[in-house]
Design a protein around this motif. Structure first.
Motif, PDB file in Angstrom:
ATOM      1  N   ALA A 107       0.840  -1.207   0.000  1.00 48.35           N
ATOM      2  CA  ALA A 107       0.000   0.000   0.000  1.00 48.35           C
ATOM      3  C   ALA A 107       0.874   1.257   0.000  1.00 48.35           C
ATOM      4  CB  ALA A 107      -0.926  -0.015   1.214  1.00 48.35           C
ATOM      5  N   ALA A 108       1.958   1.217   0.762  1.00 51.37           N
ATOM      6  CA  ALA A 108       2.829   2.398   0.867  1.00 51.37           C
ATOM      7  C   ALA A 108       3.541   2.682  -0.451  1.00 51.37           C
ATOM      8  CB  ALA A 108       3.849   2.194   1.987  1.00 51.37           C
ATOM      9  N   LEU A 109       3.841   1.632  -1.215  1.00 51.47           N
ATOM     10  CA  LEU A 109       4.604   1.802  -2.461  1.00 51.47           C
ATOM     11  C   LEU A 109       3.711   1.964  -3.692  1.00 51.47           C
ATOM     12  CD1 LEU A 109       7.415  -0.877  -1.913  1.00 51.47           C
ATOM     13  CD2 LEU A 109       7.670   1.609  -1.800  1.00 51.47           C
ATOM     14  N   LYS A 110       2.413   1.770  -3.511  1.00 49.27           N
ATOM     15  CA  LYS A 110       1.482   1.706  -4.653  1.00 49.27           C
ATOM     16  C   LYS A 110       1.657   2.884  -5.606  1.00 49.27           C
ATOM     17  CE  LYS A 110      -3.429   0.731  -5.471  1.00 49.27           C
ATOM     18  NZ  LYS A 110      -4.018   1.855  -6.179  1.00 49.27           N
ATOM     19  N   ASN A 111       1.771   4.072  -5.061  1.00 50.35           N
ATOM     20  CA  ASN A 111       1.826   5.274  -5.910  1.00 50.35           C
ATOM     21  C   ASN A 111       3.248   5.720  -6.238  1.00 50.35           C
ATOM     22  OD1 ASN A 111      -0.998   5.467  -6.014  1.00 50.35           O
ATOM     23  ND2 ASN A 111      -1.034   6.503  -4.021  1.00 50.35           N
ATOM     24  N   TYR A 112       4.213   4.836  -6.007  1.00 49.89           N
ATOM     25  CA  TYR A 112       5.616   5.181  -6.273  1.00 49.89           C
ATOM     26  C   TYR A 112       6.258   4.137  -7.195  1.00 49.89           C
ATOM     27  CZ  TYR A 112       4.802   8.394  -2.436  1.00 49.89           C
ATOM     28  OH  TYR A 112       4.289   9.392  -1.642  1.00 49.89           O
ATOM     29  N   PRO A 113       5.845   4.136  -8.465  1.00 53.91           N
ATOM     30  CA  PRO A 113       6.329   3.089  -9.384  1.00 53.91           C
ATOM     31  C   PRO A 113       7.850   3.075  -9.552  1.00 53.91           C
ATOM     32  CG  PRO A 113       5.112   4.819 -10.568  1.00 53.91           C
ATOM     33  CD  PRO A 113       4.886   5.045  -9.103  1.00 53.91           C
ATOM     34  N   ALA A 114       8.500   4.174  -9.237  1.00 54.37           N
ATOM     35  CA  ALA A 114       9.962   4.213  -9.365  1.00 54.37           C
ATOM     36  C   ALA A 114      10.628   3.156  -8.488  1.00 54.37           C
ATOM     37  CB  ALA A 114      10.485   5.596  -8.978  1.00 54.37           C
ATOM     38  N   TYR A 115       9.925   2.702  -7.444  1.00 54.50           N
ATOM     39  CA  TYR A 115      10.520   1.751  -6.497  1.00 54.50           C
ATOM     40  C   TYR A 115       9.955   0.335  -6.660  1.00 54.50           C
ATOM     41  CZ  TYR A 115      11.804   6.283  -4.832  1.00 54.50           C
ATOM     42  OH  TYR A 115      12.271   7.570  -4.789  1.00 54.50           O
ATOM     43  N   HIS A 116       9.147   0.124  -7.699  1.00 57.55           N
ATOM     44  CA  HIS A 116       8.491  -1.186  -7.841  1.00 57.55           C
ATOM     45  C   HIS A 116       9.437  -2.298  -8.254  1.00 57.55           C
ATOM     46  CE1 HIS A 116       4.079   0.439  -8.057  1.00 57.55           C
ATOM     47  NE2 HIS A 116       4.678   0.728  -6.935  1.00 57.55           N
ATOM     48  N   SER A 117      10.634  -1.934  -8.698  1.00 60.64           N
ATOM     49  CA  SER A 117      11.617  -2.975  -9.034  1.00 60.64           C
ATOM     50  C   SER A 117      12.572  -3.245  -7.872  1.00 60.64           C
ATOM     51  CB  SER A 117      12.415  -2.553 -10.270  1.00 60.64           C
ATOM     52  OG  SER A 117      13.164  -1.387  -9.966  1.00 60.64           O
ATOM     53  N   TRP A 118      12.420  -2.510  -6.790  1.00 59.93           N
ATOM     54  CA  TRP A 118      13.350  -2.662  -5.668  1.00 59.93           C
ATOM     55  C   TRP A 118      12.986  -3.858  -4.809  1.00 59.93           C
ATOM     56  CZ3 TRP A 118      15.462   2.372  -3.029  1.00 59.93           C
ATOM     57  CH2 TRP A 118      15.952   3.237  -4.017  1.00 59.93           C
ATOM     58  N   THR A 119      14.003  -4.613  -4.385  1.00 60.11           N
ATOM     59  CA  THR A 119      13.789  -5.720  -3.453  1.00 60.11           C
ATOM     60  C   THR A 119      13.671  -5.167  -2.032  1.00 60.11           C
ATOM     61  OG1 THR A 119      16.143  -5.986  -3.032  1.00 60.11           O
ATOM     62  CG2 THR A 119      15.234  -7.209  -4.907  1.00 60.11           C
ATOM     63  N   LEU A 120      13.321  -6.051  -1.102  1.00 56.97           N
ATOM     64  CA  LEU A 120      13.297  -5.638   0.316  1.00 56.97           C
ATOM     65  C   LEU A 120      14.674  -5.120   0.729  1.00 56.97           C
ATOM     66  CD1 LEU A 120      11.279  -8.581   1.920  1.00 56.97           C
ATOM     67  CD2 LEU A 120      10.473  -6.235   1.500  1.00 56.97           C
ATOM     68  N   GLU A 121      15.715  -5.811   0.281  1.00 57.20           N
ATOM     69  CA  GLU A 121      17.082  -5.402   0.638  1.00 57.20           C
ATOM     70  C   GLU A 121      17.399  -4.026   0.054  1.00 57.20           C
ATOM     71  OE1 GLU A 121      16.186  -8.360  -0.466  1.00 57.20           O
ATOM     72  OE2 GLU A 121      17.138  -9.941   0.732  1.00 57.20           O
ATOM     73  N   ASP A 122      16.990  -3.789  -1.202  1.00 51.27           N
ATOM     74  CA  ASP A 122      17.201  -2.471  -1.827  1.00 51.27           C
ATOM     75  C   ASP A 122      16.518  -1.379  -0.997  1.00 51.27           C
ATOM     76  OD1 ASP A 122      18.532  -3.661  -3.975  1.00 51.27           O
ATOM     77  OD2 ASP A 122      16.714  -3.756  -5.209  1.00 51.27           O
TER      78      ASP A 122
END
Ligand code: MN
Length: 208
Positions: free
Chosen positions: A43-58
């Motif tokens: 939910a927190a990342l939904k509107n931030y597609p720039a981070y949708h390829s990031w892993t938990l570690e990233d």
């Protein structure tokens, strides 16, 4: 794994850690507590597609790169997801839980004996005031460290490599062990996936 994050199934049956960790606790802990961190992170990342390829570690090692308005929410929920997945995947069936490999040699070298290590790790897990975890980690030089961390903090921003963690939030043990965290820690030691921790250790030191 990246957005949308999903809850990986347990790598064993819900009752596989009996009698040390009870079946109902495993259901609630995995299906509800971990699921909630994953849902909140998505939910927190939904509107931030720039981070949708990031892993938990990233996410956890670069939290300052995120928009300030979501940093705290992402740190808490990515931490909750990472810490729980790490916890569940580093447990195993009691008959498969025995110290093995180069990691145990390193533990004995550094702590004097396996019993001394267990005592220090137990003390660290007991020292967590309120909610958090105790971790066995490696620093950059391959030196072992036992560290308590609060809440859903992770060793990743500290540039430490996790080998083992024990969740000492009360939901991890209250149904079976009530308020007796020390008894839970002793039972956790019966189901530690030492072969997994050793695999991470041997891979790390092979690159030193
Ligand atoms: Mn937990």
């Amino acid at each position: 794994m990246n957005y949308p994050f999903t809850n990986p199934p347990l790598p064993y049956a819900y009752d596989a850690l009996e009698p040390y960790i009870d079946t109902l606790t495993m259901h609630l802990h995995h299906d509800r507590h971990l699921q909630t961190y994953i849902d909140n992170l998505n939910a927190a990342l939904k509107n931030y597609p720039a981070y949708h390829s990031w892993t938990l570690e990233d996410l956890l090692t670069n939290i300052a790169s995120l928009p300030s308005s979501v940093q705290l929410t992402v740190a808490r929920n990515a931490g909750g997801a990472y810490n729980h997945i790490f916890y569940f995947y580093n447990l195993t069936l009691p008959h498969l839980s025995y110290p093995t490999g180069a990691l145990i040699d390193a533990i004995k070298r550094q702590y004097g004996s396996f019993a001394d290590f267990k005592q220090q790790f137990t003390d660290a897990a007991l020292s967590v005031f309120g909610s958090g975890y105790a971790w066995l980690v490696l620093d950059a030089s391959g030196h072992l460290q036992i560290i308590p961390l609060a809440n859903q903090d992770t060793p990743l921003p500290l540039r430490l490599t996790p080998l083992l963690n024990i969740d000492v939030w009360e939901h991890a043990y209250y149904l079976k062990h009530y308020n007796l965290r020390k008894d839970y820690i002793a039972d956790w030691f019966q189901v530690v996936h030492w072969a997994n921790a050793n695999r991470i250790y041997e891979e790390f030191i092979s690159f030193l």
